[in-house]
Design a protein around this motif. Sequence first.
Motif, PDB file in Angstrom:
ATOM      1  N   THR A 102       0.871  -1.176   0.000  1.00 14.65           N
ATOM      2  CA  THR A 102       0.000   0.000   0.000  1.00 14.65           C
ATOM      3  C   THR A 102       0.911   1.229   0.000  1.00 14.65           C
ATOM      4  O   THR A 102       2.128   1.104   0.187  1.00 14.65           O
ATOM      5  N   PRO A 103       0.371   2.428  -0.198  1.00 18.16           N
ATOM      6  CA  PRO A 103       1.236   3.623  -0.241  1.00 18.16           C
ATOM      7  C   PRO A 103       1.903   3.942   1.085  1.00 18.16           C
ATOM      8  O   PRO A 103       2.866   4.707   1.118  1.00 18.16           O
ATOM      9  N   THR A 149       5.456  -0.297   2.954  1.00 17.78           N
ATOM     10  CA  THR A 149       6.500  -0.355   1.928  1.00 17.78           C
ATOM     11  C   THR A 149       7.796  -0.924   2.493  1.00 17.78           C
ATOM     12  O   THR A 149       8.484  -1.702   1.826  1.00 17.78           O
ATOM     13  N   GLU A 183       0.819  -1.286  -6.204  1.00 18.50           N
ATOM     14  CA  GLU A 183       0.386  -0.463  -5.077  1.00 18.50           C
ATOM     15  C   GLU A 183      -1.135  -0.552  -4.986  1.00 18.50           C
ATOM     16  O   GLU A 183      -1.848  -0.063  -5.853  1.00 18.50           O
ATOM     17  N   ASN A 184      -1.614  -1.186  -3.935  1.00 21.12           N
ATOM     18  CA  ASN A 184      -3.057  -1.358  -3.737  1.00 21.12           C
ATOM     19  C   ASN A 184      -3.594  -0.263  -2.812  1.00 21.12           C
ATOM     20  O   ASN A 184      -2.855   0.311  -2.015  1.00 21.12           O
ATOM     21  N   SER A 223      -4.474   2.720  -3.498  1.00 16.84           N
ATOM     22  CA  SER A 223      -3.672   3.917  -3.745  1.00 16.84           C
ATOM     23  C   SER A 223      -4.396   5.204  -3.393  1.00 16.84           C
ATOM     24  O   SER A 223      -3.797   6.155  -2.897  1.00 16.84           O
ATOM     25  N   GLU A 259      -6.041  10.409  -0.572  1.00 18.00           N
ATOM     26  CA  GLU A 259      -4.971   9.425  -0.392  1.00 18.00           C
ATOM     27  C   GLU A 259      -4.996   8.948   1.055  1.00 18.00           C
ATOM     28  O   GLU A 259      -4.273   9.437   1.925  1.00 18.00           O
ATOM     29  N   SER A 312       0.970   8.513   0.099  1.00 15.07           N
ATOM     30  CA  SER A 312       1.306   8.408  -1.321  1.00 15.07           C
ATOM     31  C   SER A 312       2.790   8.121  -1.492  1.00 15.07           C
ATOM     32  O   SER A 312       3.598   8.349  -0.585  1.00 15.07           O
ATOM     33  N   GLY A 318       4.518   2.933  -3.445  1.00 17.92           N
ATOM     34  CA  GLY A 318       4.802   2.015  -4.544  1.00 17.92           C
ATOM     35  C   GLY A 318       6.011   2.445  -5.340  1.00 17.92           C
ATOM     36  O   GLY A 318       6.863   1.618  -5.710  1.00 17.92           O
ATOM     37  N   GLN A 322      -1.386   0.976  -9.891  1.00 15.31           N
ATOM     38  CA  GLN A 322      -1.885   1.634  -8.682  1.00 15.31           C
ATOM     39  C   GLN A 322      -3.394   1.438  -8.656  1.00 15.31           C
ATOM     40  O   GLN A 322      -4.125   2.035  -9.442  1.00 15.31           O
TER      41      GLN A 322
END
Length: 367
Positions: free
Chosen positions: A245-246, A251, A273-274, A276, A287, A291, A294, A314
Amino acid sequence: MSNSEVLLEALRTVNDPELRRPITELDMVQSAQLDGQKARVTILLTIAGCPMRSTIEAEVTAALLGVAEVEDVDVTLGVMDPQQRAALRERLASRRTPFSDPQSLTRVIAVASGKGGVGKSSITANLAAHLASQGLKVGLIDADVHGFSIPSLMGITQNPTRMDDMILPPVAHGVKVISIGMFLDSNQPVIWRGPMLHRALEQFLSDVYFGDLDYLFLDLPPGTGDMAISVSQLLPNSELLVITTPQSTATEVAERAGTIALQTDQKVLGVVENMSFLQLPDGTRMEVFGSGGGENLSESLTRQLGYEVNLLSQIPLEESVRVGSDQGTPVVLGAAQSPAALALQELAEKLVQRPRGLAGRSLPMSF
């Protein structure tokens, strides 16, 4: 062409729902005769309690009613004897695609994530369902033994069919699916350690009849534990698709799931990137989880692995994905024009467009 041959020709269009091959090829048609305008056929089921007997009977009837000379159909369902079943099992075993064989043309994609809750399983189910809807032969292994969810996401309630020591996986939305959850009596926890997890995956690959596949997806558990290592050992040709995810914390842990490729010699296909963003009614984007995660993950994996690891998609945060998951109908099928479904379809097409290398592989040729 005799009357029996006309009926057999029609029956060649009927596939066994589990084996996905014509019943004539599987020697399931014991007899087929035309008595006046009535077709009388005897079909041998693989096992006495075949869960798809009504489906087979209905499809046989429909196929024979399509013959000009036939106005009525009488279908008798029998059962293969042990010798017939053994012959069928031997024939099927010779057709199994050895997924671990370097010469196999089946693309094996393991979908990984650093942590749970990023949508890894729903993305896997949607990718498999979309590729199957495009006419490709697709299999899906739920390798998340402790947190299995694929049967629910694919709307599967039936158990696999056992044909002696061979397991026939249920088919949902055109995808052959296997999961440890199909062998449990209830929603009980699976309390297994590494060796048992390895053995479970080994049995899924050796005892389950998938047939010839274009794509085999594996829904991996989060992290870099025993199952991730077992996949690299049992399926050395497998490739990794990393989901995040963002959010920066997601990450960071997803990076570990990608860099495991340095130790396992697997190739990372890319990053997804799920969740997003959330599209608001006024057209603006919220968002929810931040953000840039990804892109940061893509750049980091590219730097560490020494080759380009692109951000492939995304995918927006959308209620339709949750609804489809709850209903057992992947969003790419149930709400195909929604933004999330379109993003998932585009992602699947990118995977298809990646060429499969044939260098060093021997191709079957006959003269």
